[in-house]
Design an enzyme around this catalytic site. Structure first.
Site, PDB file in Angstrom:
ATOM      1  N   SER A 136       0.720  -1.821   0.038  1.00 17.40           N
ATOM      2  CA  SER A 136       0.065   0.471  -0.251  1.00 17.40           C
ATOM      3  C   SER A 136       0.585   1.344   0.062  1.00 17.40           C
ATOM      4  O   SER A 136       2.025   1.279   1.103  1.00 17.40           O
ATOM      5  CB  SER A 136      -0.574  -0.089   1.481  1.00 17.40           C
ATOM      6  OG  SER A 136      -1.676   1.081   0.971  1.00 17.40           O
ATOM      7  N   LYS A 162      -0.952  -1.223  -4.418  1.00 22.32           N
ATOM      8  CA  LYS A 162      -2.312   0.340  -4.138  1.00 22.32           C
ATOM      9  C   LYS A 162      -2.180   1.244  -3.471  1.00 22.32           C
ATOM     10  O   LYS A 162      -0.763   2.011  -2.645  1.00 22.32           O
ATOM     11  CB  LYS A 162      -2.888  -0.741  -2.949  1.00 22.32           C
ATOM     12  CG  LYS A 162      -3.995   0.040  -2.013  1.00 22.32           C
ATOM     13  CD  LYS A 162      -4.587  -0.545  -0.705  1.00 22.32           C
ATOM     14  CE  LYS A 162      -4.549  -0.189   0.554  1.00 22.32           C
ATOM     15  NZ  LYS A 162      -5.411  -1.505   0.757  1.00 22.32           N
ATOM     16  N   LEU A 163      -2.191   2.043  -4.347  1.00 23.24           N
ATOM     17  CA  LEU A 163      -2.119   3.672  -4.405  1.00 23.24           C
ATOM     18  C   LEU A 163      -3.367   4.374  -3.114  1.00 23.24           C
ATOM     19  O   LEU A 163      -4.797   3.991  -4.050  1.00 23.24           O
ATOM     20  CB  LEU A 163      -1.911   4.289  -6.149  1.00 23.24           C
ATOM     21  CG  LEU A 163      -1.080   4.236  -6.523  1.00 23.24           C
ATOM     22  CD1 LEU A 163      -1.520   4.850  -7.960  1.00 23.24           C
ATOM     23  CD2 LEU A 163       0.472   3.941  -6.021  1.00 23.24           C
ATOM     24  N   LYS A 164      -2.970   4.594  -2.890  1.00 20.80           N
ATOM     25  CA  LYS A 164      -3.982   5.899  -2.078  1.00 20.80           C
ATOM     26  C   LYS A 164      -4.259   7.032  -2.474  1.00 20.80           C
ATOM     27  O   LYS A 164      -3.869   7.821  -3.308  1.00 20.80           O
ATOM     28  CB  LYS A 164      -3.174   5.881  -0.502  1.00 20.80           C
ATOM     29  CG  LYS A 164      -2.907   4.964   0.453  1.00 20.80           C
ATOM     30  CD  LYS A 164      -4.378   4.523   0.824  1.00 20.80           C
ATOM     31  CE  LYS A 164      -3.952   3.075   2.283  1.00 20.80           C
ATOM     32  NZ  LYS A 164      -5.501   3.193   3.641  1.00 20.80           N
ATOM     33  N   ASP A 190      -7.220   2.687  -3.454  1.00 24.99           N
ATOM     34  CA  ASP A 190      -7.596   3.440  -2.084  1.00 24.99           C
ATOM     35  C   ASP A 190      -8.191   4.780  -1.647  1.00 24.99           C
ATOM     36  O   ASP A 190      -7.152   5.400  -1.736  1.00 24.99           O
ATOM     37  CB  ASP A 190      -6.865   3.068  -0.935  1.00 24.99           C
ATOM     38  CG  ASP A 190      -8.172   1.869   0.299  1.00 24.99           C
ATOM     39  OD1 ASP A 190      -9.107   2.639   0.276  1.00 24.99           O
ATOM     40  OD2 ASP A 190      -7.548   1.516   1.350  1.00 24.99           O
ATOM     41  N   ASN A 192     -10.136   5.581   1.034  1.00 23.34           N
ATOM     42  CA  ASN A 192     -10.797   5.899   2.119  1.00 23.34           C
ATOM     43  C   ASN A 192     -11.574   6.291   2.676  1.00 23.34           C
ATOM     44  O   ASN A 192     -11.588   7.392   3.073  1.00 23.34           O
ATOM     45  CB  ASN A 192      -9.000   5.835   3.221  1.00 23.34           C
ATOM     46  CG  ASN A 192      -8.779   4.940   3.469  1.00 23.34           C
ATOM     47  OD1 ASN A 192      -7.753   4.989   2.785  1.00 23.34           O
ATOM     48  ND2 ASN A 192      -8.850   4.020   4.042  1.00 23.34           N
ATOM     49  N   GLU A 215     -11.080   0.396  -3.685  1.00 23.39           N
ATOM     50  CA  GLU A 215     -11.146   0.722  -2.715  1.00 23.39           C
ATOM     51  C   GLU A 215     -12.130   1.423  -1.796  1.00 23.39           C
ATOM     52  O   GLU A 215     -11.427   2.633  -1.729  1.00 23.39           O
ATOM     53  CB  GLU A 215      -9.911  -0.655  -1.826  1.00 23.39           C
ATOM     54  CG  GLU A 215     -10.454  -0.349  -0.127  1.00 23.39           C
ATOM     55  CD  GLU A 215      -8.749  -0.858   0.116  1.00 23.39           C
ATOM     56  OE1 GLU A 215      -7.923  -1.474  -0.418  1.00 23.39           O
ATOM     57  OE2 GLU A 215      -8.731  -1.075   1.821  1.00 23.39           O
ATOM     58  N   ASP A 240     -14.196  -1.972   2.196  1.00 20.94           N
ATOM     59  CA  ASP A 240     -12.978  -2.117   3.703  1.00 20.94           C
ATOM     60  C   ASP A 240     -13.421  -1.411   4.633  1.00 20.94           C
ATOM     61  O   ASP A 240     -14.584  -1.898   5.526  1.00 20.94           O
ATOM     62  CB  ASP A 240     -11.982  -1.293   3.020  1.00 20.94           C
ATOM     63  CG  ASP A 240     -10.739  -0.808   4.413  1.00 20.94           C
ATOM     64  OD1 ASP A 240     -10.948  -1.981   5.432  1.00 20.94           O
ATOM     65  OD2 ASP A 240      -9.677  -0.333   4.472  1.00 20.94           O
ATOM     66  N   LYS A 264     -10.140  -7.198   7.314  1.00 25.26           N
ATOM     67  CA  LYS A 264      -9.147  -7.098   8.552  1.00 25.26           C
ATOM     68  C   LYS A 264      -9.565  -7.718   9.816  1.00 25.26           C
ATOM     69  O   LYS A 264     -11.034  -7.382   9.605  1.00 25.26           O
ATOM     70  CB  LYS A 264      -8.992  -5.759   8.507  1.00 25.26           C
ATOM     71  CG  LYS A 264      -8.002  -4.845   7.096  1.00 25.26           C
ATOM     72  CD  LYS A 264      -8.243  -3.500   7.479  1.00 25.26           C
ATOM     73  CE  LYS A 264      -7.751  -2.843   6.247  1.00 25.26           C
ATOM     74  NZ  LYS A 264      -7.848  -1.169   6.876  1.00 25.26           N
ATOM     75  N   GLY A 292      -4.025  -4.488   6.054  1.00 26.58           N
ATOM     76  CA  GLY A 292      -3.624  -4.284   7.024  1.00 26.58           C
ATOM     77  C   GLY A 292      -3.590  -3.400   7.676  1.00 26.58           C
ATOM     78  O   GLY A 292      -4.318  -2.401   7.494  1.00 26.58           O
TER      79      GLY A 292
HETATM   80  O1  OSB Z   1      -7.810   1.558   4.140  1.00 28.21           O
HETATM   81  O2  OSB Z   1      -6.204  -0.711   4.200  1.00 28.21           O
HETATM   82  C1  OSB Z   1      -6.667   1.248   4.538  1.00 28.21           C
HETATM   83  C2  OSB Z   1      -3.665   1.198   7.340  1.00 28.21           C
HETATM   84  C3  OSB Z   1      -3.951   1.879   7.689  1.00 28.21           C
HETATM   85  C4  OSB Z   1      -5.474   2.374   7.137  1.00 28.21           C
HETATM   86  C5  OSB Z   1      -5.970   1.350   6.617  1.00 28.21           C
HETATM   87  C6  OSB Z   1      -5.419   0.949   6.035  1.00 28.21           C
HETATM   88  C7  OSB Z   1      -4.190   1.415   5.814  1.00 28.21           C
HETATM   89  C8  OSB Z   1      -3.698   0.893   4.544  1.00 28.21           C
HETATM   90  C9  OSB Z   1      -1.958  -0.052   5.037  1.00 28.21           C
HETATM   91  O3  OSB Z   1      -3.383   0.498   3.521  1.00 28.21           O
HETATM   92  C10 OSB Z   1      -2.147  -1.778   4.827  1.00 28.21           C
HETATM   93  C11 OSB Z   1      -1.268  -2.110   5.273  1.00 28.21           C
HETATM   94  O4  OSB Z   1      -0.059  -2.152   4.705  1.00 28.21           O
HETATM   95  O5  OSB Z   1      -0.953  -2.626   6.849  1.00 28.21           O
HETATM   96 MG    MG Z   2      -8.438   0.922   3.086  1.00 26.98          MG
END
Ligand code: OSB
Ligand code: MG
Length: 368
Positions: A136, A162-164, A190, A192, A215, A240, A264, A292
């Protein structure tokens, strides 16, 4: 088995580099550990709650508080009827706080499995001995910085990127990564929850990049909105934050809000519920992958065991220790040909390294 005491440990574990999402930026992984002392031995778990209630309503000090005030006493009331399987039913009366519930269940399960010489992988039903690893990638200040970071992870051997994303950091970075690294790169994004129902046209522009999935584009309560978006775009929608239980997973699948699920265990109240979601999705023909929360080795070990179940068919955010930490709290997990070995020892299969844990410990509290 009987719960005799629990040590709640607050750790600050420095990250190698800042990790930025649409929800904020972290440079230190601030977490609570649950160290369960039972009559058959000890067990460990890392609570996934962030320092701030930004990913979900939970945060580390609230998790420690609800564990101390309610969940640990409830588990102690079970007396010698304690098992990991008894934890969720005993805590069912309490709303929410799934990450705290998950941490207690996991620590008790670790003690239980260590005592019986069984690994998490065996207990959960794993069918693989190693799992493919994705990574990520946080939001960066500049595109060159992003390219350098992605290039580094690909050189390490990560099998999926995976690009935020967030408004203002979506189309351009995704386009550049796709064009630079080619059509065969497994690429996903992702958000969020950073977008709204008004952003569907913007999100539709990402269709041209043949992404594996997008995501959690919009807010977690808006499952219907995700179903509408899934009809509107060709990129598969993956939930997620929205998926907090097997029941919600079943409903989200049924209304077409998610065609892939990020599981998760912490978000759903533990590994037992996570396996239920795996099974619900499998029956529905919906692939899953393991997300994660920047876990150190204590949390990562159990996630790797879960990721080895048969319907985990996409690479997870189960990266190597070196992606996050200069020094991990356990023997580091390493990437070999894009894969990480699933621990085989009893329980989570790894032990905390005492001097490292002591170095990162901010405070400890005993609940007896
Ligand atoms: O949305 O998946 C998520 C990290 C912290 C909180 C939410 C997320 C994440 C990650 C990183 O995307 C996941 C990881 O590498 O542990
Ligand atoms: Mg996520």
């Amino acid at each position: 088995m009987k719960l005799e005491a629990v040590e709640l440990i607050r750790l600050d574990v420095p990250l190698k580099s800042a990790f930025r999402t649409s929800e904020g930026s972290v440079t230190v992984h601030e977490v609570v550990w649950v160290h369960a002392i039972t009559d058959v031995g000890e067990g460990w778990a890392e609570c996934a709650a962030n320092a701030l209630p930004d990913y979900s309503s939970e945060y580390h000090t609230a998790a420690a508080g609800v564990l101390r005030d309610f969940f640990i006493p409830e588990a102690m009331k079970l007396g010698n009827q304690l098992t990991a399987e008894a934890i969720a039913p005993a805590l069912h009366w309490a709303k929410g706080h799934r990450m705290a519930k998950a941490a207690l269940e996991t620590a008790v399960l670790d003690a239980q499995l260590r005592a019986s010489g069984t690994s998490f992988a065996t207990y959960l039903g794993a069918t693989k001995t190693k799992v493919p690893a994705g990574v990520s990638v946080g939001i960066m200040d500049t595109l060159p910085e992003l390219m350098k970071t992605v290039e580094g992870y690909l050189a390490d051997g990560y099998l999926r990127i995976k690009l935020k994303i967030e408004p203002g950091w979506d189309y351009e970075p995704v386009k550049l990564v796709r064009e630079t690294f080619g059509p065969d790169l497994l690429l996903q994004v992702d958000a969020n929850t950073a977008y709204t129902r008004d952003d569907f046209d913007l999100l539709k522009r990402l269709d041209e990049f043949n992404l594996l999935l997008i995501e959690q584009p919009i807010q977690e309560e808006d499952i219907l909105g995700h179903a509408r978006l899934a009809e509107y775009i060709t990129t598969p929608v993956c939930l997620d934050e929205s998926i907090v239980s097997a029941g919600v997973a079943r409903d989200a699948i049924e209304i077409g809000a998610t065609s892939i699920i990020n599981i998760k265990p912490a978000r759903v109240g533990g590994y037992i519920e996570a396996v239920k979601i795996h099974n619900v999705a499998q029956v529905a023909g919906i692939p899953v992958w393991c997300g994660g929360m920047l876990e150190t080795g204590i949390g990562r070990a159990a996630n790797l065991a879960l990721a080895a179940l048969p319907n985990f068919t996409l690479p997870g955010d189960t990266s190597a220790s070196a992606r996050y930490f200069e020094t991990d709290t356990t023997e580091p997990f390493v990437l070999v040909d894009g894969h990480i070995d699933v621990p085989t020892g009893p329980g989570i299969g790894v032990d905390p390294i005492r001097e490292v844990v002591d170095r990162f410990t901010v405070s400890t509290e005993w609940v007896k």
